[in-house]
Every structure is written in structure tokens, then in C-alpha cells.
Design an enzyme around this catalytic site. Sequence first.
Site, PDB file in Angstrom:
ATOM      1  N   HIS A   3      95.135  31.842   3.153  1.00 13.19           N
ATOM      2  CA  HIS A   3      95.869  31.724   2.021  1.00 13.19           C
ATOM      3  C   HIS A   3      95.778  30.679   0.735  1.00 13.19           C
ATOM      4  O   HIS A   3      94.720  29.242   1.836  1.00 13.19           O
ATOM      5  CB  HIS A   3      96.859  31.228   3.073  1.00 13.19           C
TER       6      HIS A   3
ATOM      7  N   ASP B  41     106.894  38.507   4.060  1.00 15.83           N
ATOM      8  CA  ASP B  41     107.799  38.516   5.410  1.00 15.83           C
ATOM      9  C   ASP B  41     108.788  39.433   5.085  1.00 15.83           C
ATOM     10  O   ASP B  41     109.918  38.436   4.414  1.00 15.83           O
ATOM     11  CB  ASP B  41     107.865  36.544   6.041  1.00 15.83           C
TER      12      ASP B  41
ATOM     13  N   HIS C  81     102.561  38.982   7.436  1.00 18.09           N
ATOM     14  CA  HIS C  81     102.729  38.308   8.757  1.00 18.09           C
ATOM     15  C   HIS C  81     103.549  38.724  10.098  1.00 18.09           C
ATOM     16  O   HIS C  81     105.039  39.292   9.317  1.00 18.09           O
ATOM     17  CB  HIS C  81     103.492  37.210   8.485  1.00 18.09           C
TER      18      HIS C  81
ATOM     19  N   GLU D 242      99.307  29.251  -3.249  1.00 15.94           N
ATOM     20  CA  GLU D 242      99.936  29.926  -3.206  1.00 15.94           C
ATOM     21  C   GLU D 242     101.236  28.358  -3.152  1.00 15.94           C
ATOM     22  O   GLU D 242     101.825  28.182  -4.475  1.00 15.94           O
ATOM     23  CB  GLU D 242     100.789  29.583  -1.201  1.00 15.94           C
TER      24      GLU D 242
HETATM   25  N1  HPA Z   1     102.497  30.722   3.020  1.00 16.25           N
HETATM   26  C1  HPA Z   1     102.273  30.546   4.238  1.00 16.25           C
HETATM   27  N2  HPA Z   1     101.699  30.739   6.052  1.00 16.25           N
HETATM   28  C2  HPA Z   1     103.218  31.894   6.368  1.00 16.25           C
HETATM   29  C3  HPA Z   1     103.401  32.416   5.165  1.00 16.25           C
HETATM   30  C4  HPA Z   1     103.901  32.249   3.871  1.00 16.25           C
HETATM   31  O1  HPA Z   1     104.044  32.597   2.612  1.00 16.25           O
HETATM   32  N3  HPA Z   1     104.482  33.521   5.989  1.00 16.25           N
HETATM   33  C5  HPA Z   1     103.485  33.524   7.212  1.00 16.25           C
HETATM   34  N4  HPA Z   1     103.255  32.291   7.901  1.00 16.25           N
HETATM   35 ZN    ZN Z   2     101.081  35.199   4.158  1.00 15.58          ZN
END
Ligand code: HPA
Ligand code: ZN
Length: 334
Positions: free
Chosen positions: A195, A277, A17, A198
Amino acid sequence: MTNDWLAGLPKAELHLHIEGTLTPEQQFELAERNDITLPYDNAESLRAAYEFEDLSAFLALYYQGMDVLITRDDFYDLAMAYFERAAADGVRHADISFDPQAHRARGVTLDTCFDGLLTAMRDASARLDVSSALIMSFMRDRDADEAAEVLEDAAPWYGEIAAIGLDSAEVGNPPEKFAAVFARAAELGIPRVAHAGEEGGPEYVTGALDVLNVCRIDHGVRAMEDPELVARLRESRMPLTVCPLSNVYLKGVARLEDHNLPAMIAEGLNVNINSDDPAYFGGGMVNNFAACVAAFDWDEAMCRMIAANGVRDAFMPADRREAVLAEIEAYMGA
Ligand code: HPA
Ligand code: ZN
């Protein structure tokens, strides 16, 4: 294995990101440039606030941090600073994502974001020989209608977008919520990533595959809880962009040693590793590789395999891909 060796290994970064590359120092620099007062005394005290209980605690600071990004030059400088660090880490290609909704909500236009980012991408390719592709991500904790509107408004840049993505707070915002906008992207011929798995369970990964028709899963670590899904991911060679240090910093696992990445590899899943990040989660690609080497006792051959996996699944032209894969082989043979 030294960090120098890891830095020399040619790599691709697929899950990054760009707003998450904003360091505390650059945040202060841009705040000053834009006449914004930050609620911290200095970069050190801001960095000291980076203690996250979970994803949403991180996201609060992440969205607050990007308030300093106002002008085209801010986006350019942000991306160029990342590319310089990435180049020093041996990153030869990066798929960078950005969150247009977070910027539009503050009055920053799509044109400002695209102009700054795309110009930096072109300059990084020319000056640093780091190629890149752009992923436009939607925030899953906002309305699906807003995402659809952003996709339509981005029409002038369809030729510059490698893919759309889906990020932000996962739990309670399942892939199904974005079925229509992802279907529209498919109709437009735009590839899709999301995503999934997670913080959300394996059903989020299944949903991303079945409903969003993604070609990559970002994270995907919780897919391991569903053996049928694991078999499906293995058989389809679905790329999983795992972010080891991110999972530790957001407390998905207590220690990297507890991470299921080695189990994912043992299952034959197509994993690569990424920094997510880097300004918030302990650094870039070399730090992520080095942490895995230390936690999992990876040898050079394992690092080569993981690096090659990333290059194979990045959004890059075939000739560039072949050239970087050849660089990895030359490096291993040297
Ligand atoms: N997960 C979800 N959204 C995000 C992340 C992440 O690790 N980093 C920046 N936006
Ligand atoms: Zn991410």
C-alpha cells in the site's frame, strides 16, 4: 449499463483484505460459535457503527472485528463466503491478502490461518471456478522486526505465498521502515506489493518502488501529486490497485465524482479497480464498477479495459490469465 451486465463481465480482484470481507452477520455468527460477546446488540447496530473519519478510525473497527476469527474453520468459512459473493460478482480470480500479525497477536497461529485460507482457495477453485493467490501482508504500524519474524516463520508456506504486502496505518510508517524484510523476501524469490499513496504522499509511492522493489502499488492515488512519479509509473506500466469506494468511505475524497481515477486513466496509468474491504466499504466488485460507471460515465469499453488490466496483473498462471482474457473478449463480442 445494468449491474447484471457488470456481473457478467469476467474480472480479477487484486486488492482484497480477506478480514475486510467479514460481514456484520458473519461476525455475529462466528462470535456465537466461539462464545465471544460483541459490544453490539446485533448486526444492524454493528453496521450502524461503520462511519469512518479516516483510515485509522476504520482500522480500529477492522481489527476489533477480526477477533472472532479463531479456528481453521473460521478462516475457511470467511474465505468461502467471500468467494461465493465474488463468484456472483463475476470475479474469476482473486489475489487475497491477510494480516498474520493481527491474528498471532491474539494467539492464532500461522498454521490456523494458512490451513483455513488455503483449503478454501482450493475448494473455491474446484467448486466455483474462481482461482486465487495469497498475499501475506505486514502491518506497517508494528515493528519491522516482528514482520521479519513472521516472514521467517512462514517458511513452510513459501510455496503457497504469491507475494508479501504492506498495509495498515500508512502515515508515519514509510516504506523505508521495511527495507530489510522486503529485501529478505526478494532474496527468497517472493514478489512484493505494498500500500502506498493512500493517505501518505507520493514520496511513499516512490519509496515503495525504490526501497521495497514492489511489482504493484496498492492504491497509489496520491502519486498524481508528483508529475515525475506519474511519468515513471506510466513508463513502467506499474499496476495501481485503486479502490474507488474505499477512498470514498475513508474520506480520501468527499464524493466519487471528485476522485482522480479518470485523471489517472487519462495520464495512461495502468489502473485496475478493487473492493479492498467490501464488508466495510459499500460492497464488492460490481458495486465498485457500478459506482464508477455512475460517477464517471464509463461505457462498456472502459469497463472492459479496466477488467482486462486487472486480469493482466493478477498473480495467476499464464494459461488461466489467457483463458480469462479470452472470456472478456467473448463477453464483449456476445
Ligand atoms: N489501507 C490500509 N490497510 C488496510 C486497509 C486499507 O485500506 N484495509 C485493510 N487494511
Ligand atoms: Zn487495502
